[in-house]
Design an enzyme around this catalytic site. Structure first.
Site, PDB file in Angstrom:
ATOM      1  N   GLU A  92      14.966  78.404 -85.740  1.00  0.00           N
ATOM      2  CA  GLU A  92      16.308  77.845 -85.973  1.00  0.00           C
ATOM      3  C   GLU A  92      16.712  77.886 -87.446  1.00  0.00           C
ATOM      4  O   GLU A  92      17.847  78.205 -87.778  1.00  0.00           O
ATOM      5  CB  GLU A  92      16.330  76.395 -85.472  1.00  0.00           C
ATOM      6  CG  GLU A  92      17.700  75.770 -85.427  1.00  0.00           C
ATOM      7  CD  GLU A  92      17.660  74.446 -84.679  1.00  0.00           C
ATOM      8  OE1 GLU A  92      17.271  74.447 -83.488  1.00  0.00           O
ATOM      9  OE2 GLU A  92      17.991  73.422 -85.283  1.00  0.00           O
ATOM     10  N   ASP A  93      15.791  77.559 -88.325  1.00  0.00           N
ATOM     11  CA  ASP A  93      16.167  77.330 -89.734  1.00  0.00           C
ATOM     12  C   ASP A  93      15.691  78.384 -90.718  1.00  0.00           C
ATOM     13  O   ASP A  93      16.132  78.376 -91.875  1.00  0.00           O
ATOM     14  CB  ASP A  93      15.608  75.976 -90.210  1.00  0.00           C
ATOM     15  CG  ASP A  93      16.260  74.800 -89.501  1.00  0.00           C
ATOM     16  OD1 ASP A  93      17.359  74.980 -88.940  1.00  0.00           O
ATOM     17  OD2 ASP A  93      15.676  73.707 -89.496  1.00  0.00           O
ATOM     18  N   HIS A 150       8.836  66.473 -92.484  1.00  0.00           N
ATOM     19  CA  HIS A 150       9.309  66.324 -91.099  1.00  0.00           C
ATOM     20  C   HIS A 150       8.376  67.059 -90.133  1.00  0.00           C
ATOM     21  O   HIS A 150       7.980  66.532 -89.101  1.00  0.00           O
ATOM     22  CB  HIS A 150      10.738  66.866 -91.002  1.00  0.00           C
ATOM     23  CG  HIS A 150      11.214  67.092 -89.600  1.00  0.00           C
ATOM     24  ND1 HIS A 150      11.315  66.077 -88.668  1.00  0.00           N
ATOM     25  CD2 HIS A 150      11.611  68.222 -88.948  1.00  0.00           C
ATOM     26  CE1 HIS A 150      11.763  66.574 -87.517  1.00  0.00           C
ATOM     27  NE2 HIS A 150      11.936  67.873 -87.662  1.00  0.00           N
ATOM     28  N   ASP A 169      10.435  65.067 -82.319  1.00  0.00           N
ATOM     29  CA  ASP A 169      11.466  65.455 -83.288  1.00  0.00           C
ATOM     30  C   ASP A 169      12.483  64.327 -83.466  1.00  0.00           C
ATOM     31  O   ASP A 169      12.862  63.978 -84.593  1.00  0.00           O
ATOM     32  CB  ASP A 169      12.156  66.723 -82.766  1.00  0.00           C
ATOM     33  CG  ASP A 169      13.092  67.361 -83.770  1.00  0.00           C
ATOM     34  OD1 ASP A 169      12.712  67.474 -84.953  1.00  0.00           O
ATOM     35  OD2 ASP A 169      14.203  67.757 -83.371  1.00  0.00           O
ATOM     36  N   HIS A 206       8.221  74.229 -84.981  1.00  0.00           N
ATOM     37  CA  HIS A 206       9.351  74.067 -84.060  1.00  0.00           C
ATOM     38  C   HIS A 206      10.721  74.395 -84.653  1.00  0.00           C
ATOM     39  O   HIS A 206      11.644  74.728 -83.912  1.00  0.00           O
ATOM     40  CB  HIS A 206       9.352  72.660 -83.418  1.00  0.00           C
ATOM     41  CG  HIS A 206       9.876  71.566 -84.302  1.00  0.00           C
ATOM     42  ND1 HIS A 206       9.081  70.879 -85.194  1.00  0.00           N
ATOM     43  CD2 HIS A 206      11.118  71.044 -84.435  1.00  0.00           C
ATOM     44  CE1 HIS A 206       9.824  69.976 -85.822  1.00  0.00           C
ATOM     45  NE2 HIS A 206      11.056  70.054 -85.384  1.00  0.00           N
ATOM     46  N   ASP A 207      10.863  74.340 -85.977  1.00  0.00           N
ATOM     47  CA  ASP A 207      12.167  74.659 -86.580  1.00  0.00           C
ATOM     48  C   ASP A 207      12.192  76.032 -87.259  1.00  0.00           C
ATOM     49  O   ASP A 207      13.180  76.368 -87.920  1.00  0.00           O
ATOM     50  CB  ASP A 207      12.554  73.575 -87.599  1.00  0.00           C
ATOM     51  CG  ASP A 207      13.054  72.299 -86.934  1.00  0.00           C
ATOM     52  OD1 ASP A 207      13.705  72.387 -85.870  1.00  0.00           O
ATOM     53  OD2 ASP A 207      12.799  71.203 -87.474  1.00  0.00           O
TER      54      ASP A 207
END
Ligand code: ZN
Length: 179
Positions: A65-66, A35, A122, A61-62
């Site tokens: 968040e993750d 991804h 995204d 980018h994640d």
């Protein structure tokens, strides 16, 4: 700032390590890194490689968040601009999903141009992952639901890159024809 090739390579390497072992939703439990590679590559293509910081932010980018990566760590390794971009596209995971989704719709128009481009890339990647041959009812419902929401978010993100806007529209069309 690091030279462009280092910025992008080191962002990809950090993202690969931090998301190690994670799988993404949709299409056969692909590794999460697929991804990130898709988002970064889309950003590189539509800007014809003109913005290394944007592509690096696509890889990362994640991460906040993750993976529990902090803004401070990204700022130290990759600079303030990339750290800001990643923060801008990070959801508050303490909130329920429906609240987060509504916030994305409301906040999208107020984001920076770079954050808007990452958001569109995204959504393109996440829609593509949900297009599967012979979808089950659950997969169809999930695709319909996701595309409907993504269109609302992207409505507030358009105008920064005509090619990316077009890619999103083409992806939505492909998704609808797959239903
Ligand atoms: Zn993502």
């Amino acid at each position: 700032m690091l030279p462009a090739i280092r910025l992008v390579s080191e962002a990809a390497a950090l993202a690969a390590r931090r998301h190690n072992g994670m799988a993404r939703k949709g299409r056969g439990n692909e590794p999460y890194i697929n991804h990130l590679a898709e988002v970064a590559s889309l950003l590189a293509q539509v800007t014809d490689g003109a913005d290394a910081e944007l592509v690096a932010a696509g890889w990362l980018h994640d991460t906040i968040e993750d993976t529990g990566t902090t803004r401070a760590e990204l700022a130290e390794k990759f600079g303030e601009h990339i750290a800001d971009l990643v923060v801008e596209v990070t959801d508050d995971m303490t909130l329920p999903k429906l609240v987060r989704r509504q916030r994305q719709i409301e906040e999208a128009p107020h984001k920076s141009v770079g954050a808007k481009l990452i958001k569109i890339a995204d959504k393109v990647s996440n829609i593509r992952a949900r297009i599967v041959p012979n979808p089950s009812k659950e997969e169809r419902d999930d695709l319909i639901d996701y595309v409907g929401w993504a269109e609302k978010v992207v409505a507030g993100c358009r105008g920064g890159n005509a090619l990316l806007d077009q890619t999103f529209d083409d992806t939505v069309r492909l998704a609808r024809s797959a239903l």
